[in-house]
Design an enzyme around this catalytic site. Structure first.
Site, mmCIF file in Angstrom:
data_model
loop_
_atom_site.group_PDB
_atom_site.id
_atom_site.type_symbol
_atom_site.label_atom_id
_atom_site.label_comp_id
_atom_site.label_asym_id
_atom_site.label_seq_id
_atom_site.Cartn_x
_atom_site.Cartn_y
_atom_site.Cartn_z
ATOM 1 N N CYS A 144 -1.528 1.624 -3.094
ATOM 2 C CA CYS A 144 -2.534 2.681 -2.868
ATOM 3 C C CYS A 144 -1.957 4.089 -2.841
ATOM 4 O O CYS A 144 -2.488 4.989 -3.500
ATOM 5 C CB CYS A 144 -3.249 2.478 -1.536
ATOM 6 S SG CYS A 144 -3.403 0.792 -0.978
ATOM 7 N N GLU A 200 -7.474 2.096 -12.909
ATOM 8 C CA GLU A 200 -6.805 3.216 -12.238
ATOM 9 C C GLU A 200 -5.621 3.722 -13.070
ATOM 10 O O GLU A 200 -5.450 4.930 -13.270
ATOM 11 C CB GLU A 200 -6.355 2.803 -10.830
ATOM 12 C CG GLU A 200 -7.553 2.589 -9.913
ATOM 13 C CD GLU A 200 -7.217 2.225 -8.483
ATOM 14 O OE1 GLU A 200 -8.083 2.374 -7.617
ATOM 15 O OE2 GLU A 200 -6.078 1.778 -8.221
ATOM 16 N N LYS A 258 -0.019 5.307 -6.117
ATOM 17 C CA LYS A 258 -1.068 5.337 -7.156
ATOM 18 C C LYS A 258 -1.944 6.567 -6.998
ATOM 19 O O LYS A 258 -2.199 7.307 -7.948
ATOM 20 C CB LYS A 258 -1.873 4.032 -7.079
ATOM 21 C CG LYS A 258 -3.101 3.894 -7.930
ATOM 22 C CD LYS A 258 -4.378 4.468 -7.398
ATOM 23 C CE LYS A 258 -4.766 4.117 -5.989
ATOM 24 N NZ LYS A 258 -5.354 2.796 -5.810
ATOM 25 N N CYS A 308 0.829 -1.213 0.000
ATOM 26 C CA CYS A 308 0.000 0.000 0.000
ATOM 27 C C CYS A 308 0.861 1.258 0.000
ATOM 28 O O CYS A 308 0.652 2.151 -0.819
ATOM 29 C CB CYS A 308 -0.939 -0.014 1.203
ATOM 30 S SG CYS A 308 -1.941 1.471 1.291
ATOM 31 N N GLU A 346 -26.288 14.987 -2.031
ATOM 32 C CA GLU A 346 -27.694 15.115 -1.611
ATOM 33 C C GLU A 346 -28.608 14.170 -2.385
ATOM 34 O O GLU A 346 -29.672 13.785 -1.905
ATOM 35 C CB GLU A 346 -28.174 16.560 -1.724
ATOM 36 C CG GLU A 346 -28.300 17.087 -3.138
ATOM 37 C CD GLU A 346 -28.746 18.561 -3.168
ATOM 38 O OE1 GLU A 346 -29.691 18.903 -2.453
ATOM 39 O OE2 GLU A 346 -28.132 19.357 -3.910
ATOM 40 N N HIS A 395 -27.396 21.003 0.436
ATOM 41 C CA HIS A 395 -27.557 21.623 -0.873
ATOM 42 C C HIS A 395 -26.653 22.842 -1.036
ATOM 43 O O HIS A 395 -26.508 23.626 -0.100
ATOM 44 C CB HIS A 395 -29.023 22.065 -1.031
ATOM 45 C CG HIS A 395 -29.338 22.605 -2.379
ATOM 46 N ND1 HIS A 395 -29.438 21.799 -3.491
ATOM 47 C CD2 HIS A 395 -29.524 23.871 -2.802
ATOM 48 C CE1 HIS A 395 -29.705 22.557 -4.537
ATOM 49 N NE2 HIS A 395 -29.746 23.818 -4.155
ATOM 50 N N TYR A 413 -9.328 -3.370 -10.877
ATOM 51 C CA TYR A 413 -8.978 -2.138 -10.156
ATOM 52 C C TYR A 413 -7.740 -1.467 -10.747
ATOM 53 O O TYR A 413 -7.747 -0.291 -11.076
ATOM 54 C CB TYR A 413 -8.569 -2.461 -8.712
ATOM 55 C CG TYR A 413 -9.631 -2.698 -7.686
ATOM 56 C CD1 TYR A 413 -9.935 -1.719 -6.756
ATOM 57 C CD2 TYR A 413 -10.276 -3.921 -7.588
ATOM 58 C CE1 TYR A 413 -10.860 -1.942 -5.748
ATOM 59 C CE2 TYR A 413 -11.199 -4.163 -6.581
ATOM 60 C CZ TYR A 413 -11.482 -3.165 -5.663
ATOM 61 O OH TYR A 413 -12.382 -3.394 -4.674
#
Ligand code: NDP
Length: 455
Positions: free
Chosen positions: A48, A181, A51, A43, A440, A435, A177
């Site tokens: 992760c 990516e 990346k 990672c 939302e 908002h 994945y």
């Protein structure tokens, strides 16, 4: 004299191994950890984190382009790959240093080198043997390459993070994945990108509406997706590589990136010396306590192939430390794990897909909202968002939330809490909208959608 040198010896200093070791040490255990590469593991060092830094780099292109609609005299400035890689490496060095310091400050002894299990209580690292009451295997995974002629010419995600220059074109094998990516990264930074996938759609296992919508957005960005296509041969030529597919067609590119999955890292671990057999995926089988077939040997993270995500490895590691060293038997839940794919645009998802829900529940209600986000009304970018709720038609419990579009990963973390609390559609409906935001829409969906045609 103590019976063993250590209470816990962890093999592999990635996210899971480090978390388990530090937590065990905090409970007073005498802990050692060994690492054959760099502390931080996949990672932090080659997954992760680097990346995501490259994804940030690639996303700037949109910002430059979109700014014209907001009155900026827009032009896309020149990009320098070498600068990006050098700065990314510096950041990874900094994090690697932090990890080493954290281990030291926790009182965990670090040995440099690969660990090899000699017997149920002995690990050898760099020719030295250490004994331990408990051994933890946290060696992660490694890219797995398809057995095709010339595959040695393909880079994996490991090398893609260290290329000497930005390739003019990239052919990516796979549609998971890592493939999507890196497609976003290379395209955003200016390369021609082609994805070659063996199935019909990207990202097997994700909600069908979301994966189909992502493919549309990636295509709009100029990424070519070739489906139902299998690579058979890779040949190196003067300006790059040529991949021949199963129909004999040739595809040329400056870089071939194999993003064809990862396999558990068990090579050289000495598992045979303690009689631990691997499962059919090459992973170490464990029970819910992360215990292997040997009573005092445990395994966590990608090497067990339960759910190959960093936060899962960390949670498994901490649960193990609680169980073994804090007299607090702990297991983790694999339900409602929020996850993201940092494609451009990104995906976020938590809970069941529509397909999974229909297989498990008698009646399933689907709510969807697809729209152009407010930002792009003025930027002029032709990019949409898709949000989807999967609801148990009987109890009205929300079973899954899925989204493709800007900020999806940031929303999923919070929606994961709602799902873990058992939120119903009514709970979503009675929550006042924030908002103006994209998020939302998750509390404003009223009309049930028909069953997805793709199912
Ligand atoms: P994935 O399993 O996600 O995807 C592998 C891809 O390669 C699939 O499209 C698969 O096709 C294809 N493939 C496999 N074998 C072959 C072959 N022989 N020929 C052609 N295509 C092939 O693996 P990744 O390497 O992308 O990622 C590994 C794991 O790492 C992920 O599962 C995830 O858990 C983790 N990860 C998580 C990230 C995140 O959380 N953001 C980011 C990156 C990785 P098919 O679908 O047809 O099987």
């Amino acid at each position: 004299m103590a019976e063993y040198d250590f209470d816990l010896f962890t093999i592999g200093a990635g996210s899971g191994g480090v978390a388990a070791s530090r937590r065990a040490a905090s409970f007073g255990a005498k802990v050692a950890i060994c690492e054959g590469s760099r502390v931080g593991g996949t990672c932090v060092i080659r997954g992760c984190v680097p990346k995501k830094l490259l994804v940030y780099a690639a996303q700037f292109r949109d910002g430059f382009e979109d700014s014209a609609g907001y009155g900026w005299a827009s032009h896309t400035p020149a990009f320098d790959w070498e600068t990006l890689i050098a700065r990314k490496d510096k950041e990874i060095d900094r994090l690697n240093g932090i990890y080493i310091t954290m281990l030291k400050n926790s009182g965990v002894t670090l040995f440099e080198g690969n660990g090899r299990i000699i017997d149920a209580h002995t690990v050898e690292v760099a020719g030295q043997r250490h004994t331990a009451r408990t051994i933890l295997i946290a060696t992660g995974g490694w890219p797995s390459l398809p057995p095709i002629e010339g595959i040695e010419h393909a880079a994996t995600s490991n090398e893609a993070l260290h290329l000497p220059s930005l390739p003019h074109s990239v052919l990516i094998l796979g549609g998971g994945y890592i493939a999507v990516e890196f497609a976003g990264i290379f395209r955003g930074l200016g390369a021609e990108v082609t994805l070659m996938i063996r199935g019909d759609d990207l990202l097997n296992g994700f909600d069908d509406d979301i994966r189909i919508e992502l493919a549309k957005e990636m295509t709009k960005r100029g990424i070519t997706i070739i489906s139902r296509c299998k690579p058979e041969k890779i040949v190196q030529g003067p300006g790059g590589y040529t991949v021949t597919d199963h129909m004999g067609r040739e595809h040329s590119a400056g870089l071939v990136l194999a993003a064809t999955g990862r396999r558990p890292n068990t090579k050289g671990l000495g598992l045979e010396s303690v009689g631990i057999a691997l499962d059919d995926k090459g992973a170490i089988p464990v029970n819910e306590w992360s215990r292997t077939s040997v009573d005092n040997i445990y395994a966590i993270g990608d090497v067990t192939d339960r759910m190959a995500l960093t936060p899962i490895a960390i949670a498994e590691g901490r649960a193990l430390a609680e169980t073994l060293f804090n007299d607090n038997p702990t297991t983790i839940s694999y339900d409602n794990v929020p996850t993201a794919v940092f494609s451009i645009p990104p995906l976020g998802t938590v809970g069941l897909t529509e397909t999974q829900a229909r297989a498990k529940f008698a009646k399933v209600d689907i709510y969807k909202a697809g729209f152009r986000p407010m930002k792009h009304t003025m930027s002029g970018r032709d990019e949409r968002v898709l949000m989807k709720l999967v609801v148990d038609g009987e109890s009205q419990r929300v079973l899954g939330c899925h989204m493709m579009g800007m900020d999806a990963p940031e929303m999923m973390q919070a929606l994961g809490i709602a799902l873990n609390c058992g939120a119903t559609k009514r709970d979503f409906d009675r929550t006042i909208a924030l908002h103006p935001s994209t998020a939302e829409e998750f509390v404003l969906m009223r009309e049930k959608a028909p069953e997805s045609k793709t199912l």
